[in-house]
Scaffold this motif. Structure first.
Motif, PDB file in Angstrom:
ATOM      1  N   SER A   3      51.879 -24.201  38.900  1.00  0.00           N
ATOM      2  CA  SER A   3      51.508 -23.434  40.056  1.00  0.00           C
ATOM      3  C   SER A   3      49.944 -23.923  40.655  1.00  0.00           C
ATOM      4  N   ALA A   4      49.568 -23.489  41.874  1.00  0.00           N
ATOM      5  CA  ALA A   4      48.473 -23.880  42.271  1.00  0.00           C
ATOM      6  C   ALA A   4      47.898 -22.866  43.194  1.00  0.00           C
ATOM      7  N   THR A   5      46.390 -22.500  43.190  1.00  0.00           N
ATOM      8  CA  THR A   5      45.752 -21.911  44.132  1.00  0.00           C
ATOM      9  C   THR A   5      45.595 -22.548  45.397  1.00  0.00           C
ATOM     10  N   GLU A   6      45.251 -23.835  45.225  1.00  0.00           N
ATOM     11  CA  GLU A   6      45.041 -24.990  46.444  1.00  0.00           C
ATOM     12  C   GLU A   6      45.387 -26.157  45.865  1.00  0.00           C
ATOM     13  N   VAL A   7      45.821 -26.869  46.846  1.00  0.00           N
ATOM     14  CA  VAL A   7      46.304 -28.241  46.774  1.00  0.00           C
ATOM     15  C   VAL A   7      45.758 -29.287  47.836  1.00  0.00           C
ATOM     16  N   ASP A   8      45.143 -30.182  47.664  1.00  0.00           N
ATOM     17  CA  ASP A   8      44.648 -31.118  48.594  1.00  0.00           C
ATOM     18  C   ASP A   8      45.525 -32.332  49.092  1.00  0.00           C
ATOM     19  N   THR A   9      45.029 -32.900  49.936  1.00  0.00           N
ATOM     20  CA  THR A   9      45.827 -34.237  50.509  1.00  0.00           C
ATOM     21  C   THR A   9      45.906 -35.515  49.630  1.00  0.00           C
ATOM     22  N   ASP A  10      45.115 -35.259  48.554  1.00  0.00           N
ATOM     23  CA  ASP A  10      44.918 -36.399  47.498  1.00  0.00           C
ATOM     24  C   ASP A  10      45.564 -35.483  46.295  1.00  0.00           C
ATOM     25  N   PHE A  11      46.471 -34.383  46.387  1.00  0.00           N
ATOM     26  CA  PHE A  11      47.273 -33.906  45.440  1.00  0.00           C
ATOM     27  C   PHE A  11      46.420 -33.301  44.129  1.00  0.00           C
ATOM     28  N   ASN A  12      44.977 -33.193  44.447  1.00  0.00           N
ATOM     29  CA  ASN A  12      44.229 -32.414  43.245  1.00  0.00           C
ATOM     30  C   ASN A  12      44.773 -31.109  43.686  1.00  0.00           C
ATOM     31  N   VAL A  13      44.565 -30.369  42.506  1.00  0.00           N
ATOM     32  CA  VAL A  13      45.093 -29.035  42.271  1.00  0.00           C
ATOM     33  C   VAL A  13      43.780 -27.975  41.849  1.00  0.00           C
ATOM     34  N   ASN A  14      43.817 -26.939  42.303  1.00  0.00           N
ATOM     35  CA  ASN A  14      42.740 -26.011  42.014  1.00  0.00           C
ATOM     36  C   ASN A  14      43.445 -24.895  41.570  1.00  0.00           C
ATOM     37  N   VAL A  15      43.074 -24.434  40.365  1.00  0.00           N
ATOM     38  CA  VAL A  15      43.462 -23.169  39.841  1.00  0.00           C
ATOM     39  C   VAL A  15      42.512 -22.449  39.279  1.00  0.00           C
ATOM     40  N   HIS A  16      41.244 -22.844  39.596  1.00  0.00           N
ATOM     41  CA  HIS A  16      40.070 -22.310  39.138  1.00  0.00           C
ATOM     42  C   HIS A  16      39.376 -21.030  40.017  1.00  0.00           C
ATOM     43  N   THR A  17      39.427 -21.592  41.339  1.00  0.00           N
ATOM     44  CA  THR A  17      38.677 -20.812  42.541  1.00  0.00           C
ATOM     45  C   THR A  17      39.810 -20.150  43.500  1.00  0.00           C
ATOM     46  N   ALA A  18      39.563 -18.911  43.919  1.00  0.00           N
ATOM     47  CA  ALA A  18      40.271 -18.391  45.026  1.00  0.00           C
ATOM     48  C   ALA A  18      39.558 -18.880  46.591  1.00  0.00           C
ATOM     49  N   SER A  19      40.211 -18.823  47.431  1.00  0.00           N
ATOM     50  CA  SER A  19      39.625 -19.328  48.668  1.00  0.00           C
ATOM     51  C   SER A  19      38.207 -18.714  49.204  1.00  0.00           C
TER      52      SER A  19
END
Lengths: 513, 513
Positions: free
Chosen positions: B374-390
C-alpha cells in the motif's frame, strides 16, 4: 601439579591446550558475561547458496590451514560427512585443520590417517569409540585431544574457546536457502540438536544433504539466516548406523534387576509422582529402567512431565501412551524415535545448548527429576568413569553424563560390580568423567550404595526397605572376588584433557606405555 | 546537508542520533562481519525465575536510568505490557529510559506523558499511529524518534546500534523456566516473531504472561536458555486489539478493481505458476488481492509455495485449501490466523530476523515472488511514503514495506490516485519510506504505471493488454482534478530519522510548524 576439586593431579600447563583452571566444584565457575561475537552475512535476492560440489563450498568458505572445522554425530556410526569433508580437504592439500566432531565412532577411522599425514592437527569431541580412540590411547597423536560434555561443547563454542571456522552439517533434508532438518528425506536421522550452536557461532556454515525440498523446508532445525552454502551429496549418512555402540536393549536377569532397583530408588525418593521427568543413559540397564518406570507409573496412575536425552522408541511409546507430556530430544536413537519426532507435536527437537549448557540462562537438565546413568568404573568417592576401560584405553566419553548428573535432582548410577572378572567398584577411577559430588547413589547387584552426602535419600531408602550397602564394603566384597585391579601402565604423555562442563579441567588421560 | 541515494537532503549530523551514512542504494551497505556479543547466564538447578511481581523483576534486571527497554507489538492496539512496565518504571523513579517498541499504537498514549515527565528519553519503532505520533509530529519530543523497518530493527539490535538492556516479552503462555509462546492461553495472539532477536541479544529478558503452564511449554517461541525472569500479570494483552488500525477488509469497488489489476500484473509477469510465493501488506486493497489470487490459482490449477507476513485468516484459508504449502508468520492478524499457527504444521512462526534482516546469511523476503504494497503517497520516481499523511503528520511507518520491496521479485504498489480530493501520486513524497528503485509498478484506478527501470515488466504488461499509464501523465491527470498538493509547513526541528533497512538514513521527518 595441582590437585583439583575431584582430587586429581593435573599439570599447571598442558602443551597444546588453553590456559585453564582446574575443576573446582559442580557449579564453581562463573561465565564471562558475554558470548563470543557471531558472524553476520549478506545475501542478495536471487543469490544462490546451492553450490555444485563440496570442493567449491570449501573454497567459498575461505578455509585455511589451521582453521577449525566442525561435525556432529547424529548419524553416529553411519556418519558419512566428516570423512567426506576431511578426505576432500586432504586432497585439496590443507594442513593442520582442527576437528571439532561432537562424537567419534568407528566409522571415523580415516581420521587416524589424516592426523598422521598432518591434514588434521587437533581434535575435540564429547565421546570416542573405535580406531581413533585406540590410536589416541596408544599415544599416536601429536596433540592432546579435548574431551567435553554435550553441554560443555556448546558452552565452549559460545565462550570462544572452541572457535568454529566452518561447520559442516549433515542434514537429511534441506532447501536451497539453507533451511534444514533431520526428519525428512530418505536418510532421516531425527534430532539435529548437537549442531545448532555451531550454526549460530561458526563463521561459515555448509549444509550437506542428499534430499533437497522446495523452499521453505518445514520444519527447519536451523534456518536460512545461519547457513552460507548448501551442497548436495550422494548419501549424507546411513541411519542404520545410529544404533551402533551404546544403544542396545538387554535381557539378562542381572541388568534387569539393576534396572528394577533403580526405579525403586526413584519411587522411594518421592519423585515418582505427577509431573515426574526422567532420562536414561544409553547403557542397557538404564534403558531397561524406562520400561519398569512405565509399570510403576501405571500402577500409581501417575502422568509424567517429560523424558529427555538420546531418545529411543521406548521413550516414544511412553509419550504416545500418555505417560509423559513431552520428549526433549537432542538425538534420536532409532526409527520409532525419528518418526515420533517428525509426527508427534509433543516430541521436540532441542539444541544441546538448551539440553545442558551450564552457562546460558537455563538448561533443561536443571528440570530433570531422575537420571539413570551407566558407568565403566565407580570409586568410593562416587566419581564415575565412562571414558576409559580397565586397561586404560579410551572407549567412551561423557556425552551428557556429567551434565545430567549435575542438573538432575536424583542421579542414579547403575552398573554390575564386576564385568568379566574385572572390578567396576574400585578405590579410584582411572579417569574422572563425572564428579562424585553430583552422584546420588550406585545400584549394583549387591544392592544400593548411597553417597554419604545424601542423608535424606539414605533414610528414604532405608524406610522403603531397599537393600543398602556401604560403598567401601561393596568395594571390599568385590575385591575379594576379583583381587585388586592393576592400574594400566601409563606414560607421561597427555593423550587427552577431560574438561568438566564449565570448561575447567577435571582430569587428563595419559597415553599407555 | 548531503543529498542521499533517494534524492533527499539530509543533515550531516543529527543531534541525539548516531553517526550515520546516508542511504546509498537498496543493497549498498555491507555489514560489520560480526554481530554484537550476546549475554551468557548461569542458572543453578532449583533456582527460580518466576518472580512475585514486575517491580521485583525490574530490580533483578539491574535496570538503570538511561538504559534501553524493549517491547513488541504482537497485541497491536491491545498491548498492555509496554504501558504496564513504563508506568511501573515511572513509579520507581527511573529517568531517561530509551524505549525500543517495535510498533506504537493508540493504546500507547501514556508514552507521551512519560516522555514529557522525563521517564522516557528516547524512542525507536517501525510504525507509529495515534497520540504518540501526533505529539511527535507536533515537535513535542526532546529527541529524534528513530524509525526502522522490521528487518532493519533486527539488524540494528544485532549490530549493537540498538543495544537492548532489558527486553519485556508479552507472552500468552509461559512456563516457570521461561519457555514461552503466543498460541496457548486465553490471550493467544499468534506469532511472536518480532521479539525473538531481542531475546537473543538483550542483556536481560523478562517474560510477562497471564497463563503459566507446567514445564516444558510446547511449542516454545524462544526458550529457557534466553530468559532471565518470568512474571505473572493479570492480563498480558487484549487479542481483540490486534485488528485495530491497518488490518481491515474492503468492499468498495475501486479498491477491488485495484486488487484485481494487481493480480493481473502478477499473472502477466509470469510469476503465477507452480511454487509462487506471495505477500500482501495490511491495506484493504492489498488484502483483497489475496482473494483474487486464489481465484487465479484455481483457474490455472497452480499450487503456491508460501504466503508470508502479517497473516490473516484469508491466508490461513489458502493454506488449508492447499493453495500454498506454507505460511511464514511474523504476526497473526486475527483469530483464524492464530488458530492456524497453533494447529497447522505448515503455518510457521518466523522471527523478523528470518523475515527481513538484510545482514544475516539470508532472509525470507529474498524468496518472495510477489509483494503487494500500500502507499500513502507515491512520487514520479516511484518512491513510496507510508510514514506521513498529506498534512505531514506521522500515521504509519515502514513495518516490512521497504524490506519486502527490496527482497521480492515483483513489488506492486496499490493505491487510489486521489483520497478525499488529496492527490496520492505527486512530484515528490513528503517522506521516503521505500526507495523507488525497489518498486516495480503502481496500480491506481487509472491503470498501471511501470517503473521505467523495469523494461521487461513493461513489455509483459503490454503484451497482456493491461491498461498502462505513464506515471508523469498520471500525476498530471491527478493534479488536474485536485490541484497541486500544498506541502505541509515544517520547522527545522528533526522529529524523526527514517532509517533504511541497512541502517543508512533515507529521510528525516521534520516537526510541523
Amino acid at each position: 601439579m595441582i590437585v583439583n576439586g575431584a582430587g586429581r593431579s593435573i599439570p599447571e600447563k598442558i602443551r597444546g591446550y588453553k590456559e585453564f583452571v582446574p575443576y573446582i566444584s559442580p557449579h564453581g565457575i562463573d561465565p564471562d558475561p558475554y558470548r563470543v561475537r557471531a558472524a553476520t552475512g549478506k545475501t542478495l535476492p536471487g543469490e544462490k547458496k546451492l553450490l555444485s560440489d563440496l570442493e567449491t563450498a570449501i573454497r567459498a568458505c575461505g578455509l585455511e590451514d589451521g582453521m577449525t572445522v566442525s561435525f556432529h554425530h547424529h548419524f553416529r556410526n553411519g556418519d558419512r560427512v566428516a570423512n567426506l569433508v576431511l578426505d576432500t580437504a586432504a586432497r585439496m592439500g590443507f594442513r593442520g585443520l582442527k576437528v571439532a566432531l561432537s562424537s567419534v565412532f568407528p566409522v571415523h577411522a580415516p581420521l587416524v590417517g589424516h592426523i598422521a599425514s598432518g591434514t588434521v592437527g587437533g581434535l575435540s569431541c564429547n565421546y570416542m569409540l573405535g580406531p581413533v580412540a585406540e590410536a589416541m590411547s596408544g599415544g599416536a597423536f601429536p596433540f592432546p585431544v579435548i574431551f567435553r560434555t554435550h553441554g560443555g561443547r556448546d558452552r565452549a563454542v559460545q565462550a570462544g574457546e572452541e572457535k568454529i571456522d566452518v561447520a559442516f552439517i549433515a542434514a537429511s533434508a534441506a532447501d536451497e536457502a539453507g533451511n534444514f532438518n533431520g526428519v525428512n528425506g530418505p536418510s532421516a536421522c531425527g534430532s539435529l540438536g548437537y549442531c545448532l550452536t555451531d550454526c549460530r557461532f561458526a563463521s561459515k556454515v555448509v549444509v550437506l544433504t542428499d534430499y533437497l525440498e522446495p523452499y521453505p523446508l518445514i520444519p527447519a532445525s536451523a534456518d536460512e539466516t545461519l547457513v552460507d552454502f548448501v551442497v548436495r551429496v550422494d548419501r549424507v549418512g546411513d541411519p542404520e548406523g545410529i544404533t551402533t555402540g551404546a544403544v542396545k536393549a538387554v535381557s539378562d536377569p542381572l541388568r534387569l534387576q539393576l534396572a528394577r532397583w533403580a526405579v525403586d530408588v526413584i519411587e522411594a525418593s518421592g519423585l515418582l509422582k505427577g509431573g515426574i521427568s526422567f532420562q536414561t543413559g544409553t547403557g542397557g540397564a538404564s534403558l531397561a529402567a524406562a520400561g519398569f518406570l512405565r509399570e510403576k507409573m501405571e500402577q500409581h496412575k501417575v502422568t509424567g512431565s517429560f523424558g529427555m536425552g538420546g531418545v529411543t522408541g521406548l521413550m516414544a511409546d511412553l509419550l504416545e501412551g500418555g505417560f509423559f507430556k513431552a520428549i526433549l530430544d537432542t538425538q534420536s536413537f532409532d526409527h520409532k524415535a525419528i518418526a515420533s519426532l517428525r509426527d508427534n507435536p509433543g516430541h521436540v527437537e532441542i539444541s544441546s545448548d538448551r539440553y545442558a549448557n551450564p552457562h546460558n540462562k537455563g538448561c533443561a537438565v536443571n528440570s530433570l527429576d531422575a537420571m539413570i546413568l551407566s558407568a565403566t568404573e565407580v570409586d568410593t568417592d562416587f566419581n564415575v568413569n565412562v571414558h576409559t576401560a580397565s586397561d586404560g584405553r579410551v572407549m567412551g566419553g561423557s556425552g551428557g553424563h556429567a551434565d545430567t548428573a549435575a542438573g538432575s535432582k536424583l542421579a542414579v548410577v547403575v552398573a554390575p560390580s564386576v564385568r568379566k572378572n574385572i572390578p567396576i567398584v574400585i578405590d579410584r577411577v582411572h579417569t574422572v568423567t563425572t564428579p562424585g559430588e553430583t552422584i546420588d547413589c550406585l545400584v549394583t547387584e549387591h544392592g544400593i550404595s548411597v553417597n554419604p552426602r545424601r542423608t535424606e535419600l539414605l533414610s528414604d531408602l532405608k524406610n522403603a526397605g531397599l537393600p543398602l550397602v556401604d560403598i567401601h564394603d561393596l568395594k571390599a566384597e568385590v575385591e575379594k572376588k576379583t583381587g585388586r585391579l592393576a592400574r594400566p601402565p601409563v606414560s607421561k604423555k597427555i593423550a587427552a584433557v577431560v574438561e568438566y562442563r564449565d570448561g575447567s579441567v577435571i582430569d587428563v588421560i595419559r597415553a599407555l606405555e
